[in-house]
Design a protein around this motif. Sequence first.
Motif, short mmCIF file in Angstrom:
data_model
loop_
_atom_site.label_atom_id
_atom_site.label_comp_id
_atom_site.label_asym_id
_atom_site.label_seq_id
_atom_site.Cartn_x
_atom_site.Cartn_y
_atom_site.Cartn_z
N ILE A 145 0.86 -1.17 0.00
CA ILE A 145 0.00 0.00 0.00
C ILE A 145 0.90 1.22 0.00
CG2 ILE A 145 -1.78 1.23 1.27
CD1 ILE A 145 -2.59 -1.46 0.11
N VAL A 146 0.87 1.95 -1.10
CA VAL A 146 1.72 3.13 -1.22
C VAL A 146 0.89 4.29 -1.70
CG1 VAL A 146 3.73 1.73 -1.78
CG2 VAL A 146 2.36 2.67 -3.62
N PRO A 147 1.38 5.51 -1.56
CA PRO A 147 0.61 6.66 -1.99
C PRO A 147 0.63 6.83 -3.48
CG PRO A 147 2.73 7.35 -1.19
CD PRO A 147 2.66 5.86 -1.01
N THR B 255 9.32 4.18 -4.72
CA THR B 255 7.97 4.62 -5.07
C THR B 255 7.32 5.36 -3.91
OG1 THR B 255 7.77 2.68 -6.50
CG2 THR B 255 5.76 3.89 -6.01
N VAL B 256 7.47 4.82 -2.70
CA VAL B 256 6.90 5.47 -1.52
C VAL B 256 7.55 6.84 -1.29
CG1 VAL B 256 6.74 5.35 0.99
CG2 VAL B 256 6.25 3.32 -0.37
N ALA C 56 9.08 15.10 -5.77
CA ALA C 56 9.19 13.66 -5.99
C ALA C 56 10.55 13.30 -6.56
CB ALA C 56 8.08 13.20 -6.93
N VAL C 57 11.00 14.07 -7.54
CA VAL C 57 12.30 13.81 -8.16
C VAL C 57 13.43 13.93 -7.14
CG1 VAL C 57 13.97 14.68 -9.84
CG2 VAL C 57 11.56 14.45 -10.48
N VAL D 46 12.09 6.67 -11.47
CA VAL D 46 10.95 6.26 -10.66
C VAL D 46 9.97 7.41 -10.46
CG1 VAL D 46 10.26 5.60 -8.32
CG2 VAL D 46 12.08 4.35 -9.48
N ALA D 47 10.49 8.59 -10.16
CA ALA D 47 9.60 9.74 -9.95
C ALA D 47 8.76 10.02 -11.18
CB ALA D 47 10.43 10.97 -9.57
#
Length: 320
Positions: free
Chosen positions: A3-5, A196-197, A231-232, A262-263
């Motif tokens: 469970i991730v955002p 990812t989180v 995010a980056v 990933v970001a």
Amino acid sequence: MPIVPDAGGDQDDRDQGAADFGGPLFRDEQEPDIRPQEPAAPQTANAAKKSAGRDLRAAIGVGVGLGAVILASLFIYKPVFLGVIVVAVVVGLWELTSRLAEKKAIRAPLVPLAVGGAAMVVAGFVNGAEGAWVAMAFTALAVLVWRMTEPPEDYLRDVTAGIFAAFYVPFLATFVALMLAADDGAWRVLTFLVLTVVSDTGAYAVGWRFGKNKLAPRISPGKTREGLLGAVAFAMVAGALCTHFLIDGGVWWQGLLLGLAVAVSATLGDLGESMIKRDLGIKDMGALLPGHGGIMDRLDSLLPTAPVVWLLLVVFVGST
């Protein structure tokens, strides 16, 4: 699957009283509810405990519980974690095909998708990318044949949706199994999950505090360009640390590139599912996870990120 955002989610209105928390336990951006609304009722004490219509206590409990199960299965016995992936894939397919049937009358056949999806994940773990591609091909063929048992009207539409579902959910999830199959597979998967989180959490934190310029207002009004930069930045730092300390043979500069990728992929994945939900006219793909929505609402940023992380790790440190 964890469970991730949602990737790149930010507050649509930073002056709201109850913020939607980011991080692994919360949805960091709530999709606008575009369903017909009932007349507003007076706010109660219980409603005040919710954020944007979601019960935060339930979100915390579900997130912590599932996170613990996933991490335990990942490091105790790989086949158990493989089973977790299969369950997530089957449930995700059920949610997606159910919403397609309810909102668009699209009859994507669930049985061949579920069987073929499970076969894809297992084949990828056992036989590598070649096995996953073969399983994908047979799943597509099974969808074509299965749909022949029903009237021909809308046949092309239904099988097209079925093949899309096979690619979108199980095939992309198979790259998690490919990472898991490596000698240090548990650490590769953990790196994938952590990045990812962290990417999503960075997007929320920076976007909530500094976000002013919308990223894609017609798709997801809560996301901002500042959130994407957050995010980056967060993902690149986490990538450098994870690659150096968790990945055999990895070096910090490779982690910087991994975090950047990933970001971007997580944000695009979140926007992609937002497009699907807007087209279907729904807020969530399901209601299986209290405080979170459905399984597909948790996989949106993970699915497109999995092949990106797998490929870059193969390039950087090899596949075994």
